[in-house]
Design a protein around this motif. Sequence first.
Motif, PDB file in Angstrom:
ATOM      1  N   VAL A  14      28.870  86.700 -43.112  1.00 14.20           N
ATOM      2  CA  VAL A  14      30.068  87.252 -42.237  1.00 14.20           C
ATOM      3  C   VAL A  14      29.798  88.752 -41.360  1.00 14.20           C
ATOM      4  O   VAL A  14      30.093  88.879 -40.572  1.00 14.20           O
ATOM      5  N   ASP A  15      29.256  89.488 -42.449  1.00 14.33           N
ATOM      6  CA  ASP A  15      28.802  91.053 -42.052  1.00 14.33           C
ATOM      7  C   ASP A  15      28.219  90.721 -40.504  1.00 14.33           C
ATOM      8  O   ASP A  15      28.453  91.649 -39.750  1.00 14.33           O
ATOM      9  N   LYS A  16      26.989  90.020 -40.492  1.00 13.09           N
ATOM     10  CA  LYS A  16      26.164  90.011 -39.339  1.00 13.09           C
ATOM     11  C   LYS A  16      26.896  89.525 -38.236  1.00 13.09           C
ATOM     12  O   LYS A  16      26.814  89.957 -37.048  1.00 13.09           O
ATOM     13  N   GLN A  17      27.781  88.398 -38.403  1.00 18.01           N
ATOM     14  CA  GLN A  17      28.557  87.838 -37.313  1.00 18.01           C
ATOM     15  C   GLN A  17      29.572  88.873 -36.811  1.00 18.01           C
ATOM     16  O   GLN A  17      29.800  88.871 -35.680  1.00 18.01           O
ATOM     17  N   ILE A  18      30.256  89.495 -37.710  1.00 19.05           N
ATOM     18  CA  ILE A  18      31.037  90.710 -37.285  1.00 19.05           C
ATOM     19  C   ILE A  18      30.520  91.691 -36.381  1.00 19.05           C
ATOM     20  O   ILE A  18      31.058  91.838 -35.089  1.00 19.05           O
ATOM     21  N   LYS A  19      29.327  91.869 -36.724  1.00 22.70           N
ATOM     22  CA  LYS A  19      28.514  93.404 -35.742  1.00 22.70           C
ATOM     23  C   LYS A  19      27.978  92.386 -34.543  1.00 22.70           C
ATOM     24  O   LYS A  19      28.034  93.539 -33.539  1.00 22.70           O
ATOM     25  N   SER A  20      27.932  91.186 -34.531  1.00 22.18           N
ATOM     26  CA  SER A  20      27.414  90.715 -33.269  1.00 22.18           C
ATOM     27  C   SER A  20      28.426  90.193 -32.286  1.00 22.18           C
ATOM     28  O   SER A  20      28.111  89.920 -31.325  1.00 22.18           O
ATOM     29  N   LEU A  21      29.531  90.087 -32.866  1.00 27.14           N
ATOM     30  CA  LEU A  21      30.855  89.332 -32.309  1.00 27.14           C
ATOM     31  C   LEU A  21      31.916  90.484 -31.713  1.00 27.14           C
ATOM     32  O   LEU A  21      32.906  90.175 -30.888  1.00 27.14           O
ATOM     33  N   PHE A  22      32.052  91.617 -32.191  1.00 27.95           N
ATOM     34  CA  PHE A  22      32.931  92.629 -31.998  1.00 27.95           C
ATOM     35  C   PHE A  22      32.630  93.433 -30.986  1.00 27.95           C
ATOM     36  O   PHE A  22      33.422  94.498 -30.763  1.00 27.95           O
ATOM     37  N   GLY A  23      31.507  93.651 -30.452  1.00 28.71           N
ATOM     38  CA  GLY A  23      31.244  94.591 -29.286  1.00 28.71           C
ATOM     39  C   GLY A  23      31.767  94.400 -27.984  1.00 28.71           C
ATOM     40  O   GLY A  23      32.326  93.374 -27.834  1.00 28.71           O
ATOM     41  N   LYS A  24      31.510  95.170 -27.022  1.00 33.45           N
ATOM     42  CA  LYS A  24      31.955  95.092 -25.653  1.00 33.45           C
ATOM     43  C   LYS A  24      31.170  93.888 -25.227  1.00 33.45           C
ATOM     44  O   LYS A  24      31.577  93.225 -24.278  1.00 33.45           O
ATOM     45  N   ILE A  25      29.944  93.544 -25.423  1.00 39.69           N
ATOM     46  CA  ILE A  25      29.038  92.748 -25.060  1.00 39.69           C
ATOM     47  C   ILE A  25      28.740  91.712 -25.993  1.00 39.69           C
ATOM     48  O   ILE A  25      28.435  92.145 -27.171  1.00 39.69           O
ATOM     49  N   VAL A  26      28.953  90.598 -25.716  1.00 38.01           N
ATOM     50  CA  VAL A  26      28.849  89.336 -26.532  1.00 38.01           C
ATOM     51  C   VAL A  26      27.703  88.266 -25.918  1.00 38.01           C
ATOM     52  O   VAL A  26      27.940  87.923 -25.046  1.00 38.01           O
ATOM     53  N   ASN A  27      26.515  88.055 -26.553  1.00 37.30           N
ATOM     54  CA  ASN A  27      25.679  87.259 -26.419  1.00 37.30           C
ATOM     55  C   ASN A  27      26.071  85.699 -26.635  1.00 37.30           C
ATOM     56  O   ASN A  27      26.374  85.615 -27.796  1.00 37.30           O
ATOM     57  N   PHE A  28      25.514  84.840 -26.022  1.00 34.43           N
ATOM     58  CA  PHE A  28      25.626  83.466 -26.180  1.00 34.43           C
ATOM     59  C   PHE A  28      24.521  82.961 -25.280  1.00 34.43           C
ATOM     60  O   PHE A  28      23.996  83.154 -24.257  1.00 34.43           O
ATOM     61  N   GLY A  29      24.160  81.603 -25.824  1.00 33.54           N
ATOM     62  CA  GLY A  29      23.124  80.809 -24.850  1.00 33.54           C
ATOM     63  C   GLY A  29      21.625  81.589 -25.111  1.00 33.54           C
ATOM     64  O   GLY A  29      21.580  82.355 -25.690  1.00 33.54           O
ATOM     65  N   LYS A  30      21.097  81.344 -23.723  1.00 31.37           N
ATOM     66  CA  LYS A  30      19.933  81.853 -23.742  1.00 31.37           C
ATOM     67  C   LYS A  30      19.746  82.925 -22.734  1.00 31.37           C
ATOM     68  O   LYS A  30      19.587  82.857 -21.273  1.00 31.37           O
ATOM     69  N   GLY A  31      20.058  84.205 -23.014  1.00 35.52           N
ATOM     70  CA  GLY A  31      20.187  85.250 -22.191  1.00 35.52           C
ATOM     71  C   GLY A  31      21.414  85.425 -21.696  1.00 35.52           C
ATOM     72  O   GLY A  31      21.669  86.706 -21.100  1.00 35.52           O
ATOM     73  N   ALA A  32      22.522  84.482 -21.698  1.00 38.14           N
ATOM     74  CA  ALA A  32      23.751  84.664 -21.180  1.00 38.14           C
ATOM     75  C   ALA A  32      24.665  85.548 -21.845  1.00 38.14           C
ATOM     76  O   ALA A  32      24.379  85.582 -23.167  1.00 38.14           O
ATOM     77  N   TYR A  33      25.449  86.289 -21.361  1.00 33.09           N
ATOM     78  CA  TYR A  33      26.391  87.116 -22.205  1.00 33.09           C
ATOM     79  C   TYR A  33      27.665  87.160 -21.777  1.00 33.09           C
ATOM     80  O   TYR A  33      28.046  86.913 -20.370  1.00 33.09           O
TER      81      TYR A  33
END
Length: 515
Positions: free
Chosen positions: A289-308
Amino acid sequence: MRRNLIIQSSQQGLDIALLENDKLVEFHQDLANKEYVIGDVYLGRVKKILPGLNAAFVDIGFEKQAFLHYHDLGFNFLNVNRFTQTIINKHTAQIKIDNFTDQREINKNGDITSVLKTDQLVVVQIIKEPISTKGHRISTQITLAGRYIVLIPFSNSINVSKRIHERKERKRLLELAEDHKPLNCGMIIRTAAEGIPSRILEQDIDNIHKRWQEIVNNLAEQKTKLLSEFGKATSLLRDMLNETFDSVVVDDRSTYDQLQSYLESISIGKKKILKLHKDSVPPFEVYNVDKQIKSLFGKIVNFGKGAYLILESTEAMHVIDVNSGSKTVKDTSREGNVLNINIEAAEEIARQLRLRDIGGLIVVDFIDMRSSQNQKLLLEKMKELMSNDRAQHSFASISKFGLMEITRERVKPEIKLSISEICPVCKGSGELKPYILIISDIESSIQDIIAEQKIKYFILKVHPFVYAYLTNGFISTRMKWMWKYKIWIDIRSTESLYINSYKILDKKENDLEEI
């Protein structure tokens, strides 16, 4: 779908994460210094009538007065008010709700001054937390939620969740509600009631009715707080628990006991999913959960291959910009690729809205698509993805500028977590040592090594920026040092070093000095 509720305790309170197929989709905090009051019932006093807003401010014991709009009074407010005043005047809880049905319903477009006056006592329920400078939002239409049934005093309507589709089951539930609902009370049968035996539903109705009687008893004593809702963890479990839940993991004994007591009250078999986490490794770390929180609560959120996604918030609205991360997909010959990226973005956006609990007006700028059919397909996909969102929401068609507008119920402030860490280079100051001083430090170290160890060849490892500075030009800084000190310097660029760090090694790459 696998669903797990992970509850981790801290000095600040409880952090609550809902995982669906191991992905974080909801995050809640139950802070120790902030009481959870959504659903609590109070005896309030009207402090100020606002004719221009058709609303009133009501004192319920908090620093900021609560806001009561005319539309939140409920059609049967006159009966509710007469019942309230009768109990307060007679100081008894023996008065039955059955006898308070003679007052007319209030006009849905009426004026608040016709039904409320300053200093009047009213029974209210908190329906929204304070947001920004606003106080709690309250209603005089009391709703008491159980696991399967919602009881509405002073209402005689019975409604079955639209998500229960089978006609035979809907008929069974309607008949059960009609046979067992208390007099002068309405009911909403929740989705979770589908397929549940009648005896369990009847028990749920009895339990809720006891809570209504608790309100009446406290009202007779003129207490300010008439009913306390469950804690946030229990409330979430009540609203979300279904057969798809695999586990509820808790690392706090007190919370574990509360949840165990609740699960016993609704179904003894449900106790099996509750687990007390005793490992020294925190549950948020175990379940990623900790890792997901750090990657999902920022101003920029990555998804897919290079898309954000880029998420920005203002007082009036929230704006989400979809970026492909590649210029090639914007080519009009690749409409299909654009659609695929937009659909992936829609999946992440639906997740982000639940995760951050974003409410109000949301504008999404998807990657432009020329095909109206693809735009319609994207809109339908977005609606499908948000079908599991418990917050009320609605959509507008994609505009000619490619913007999708979404409104989502705002019940509490948006969750904002600080995921940044203090920079080990600047120590949070935002300032770095000037290049000229970094170069000077390196040269001083070289002088010391030459003087002490008489070495004429060594390797210097530096950050790429420093490497570029030292090797720039034919007569570079490195060349000047070699001429000046009559040595050979093999400078190597190393991204693993901080910009103000460096290593000096001998031929065998043994450390001569490490900063």
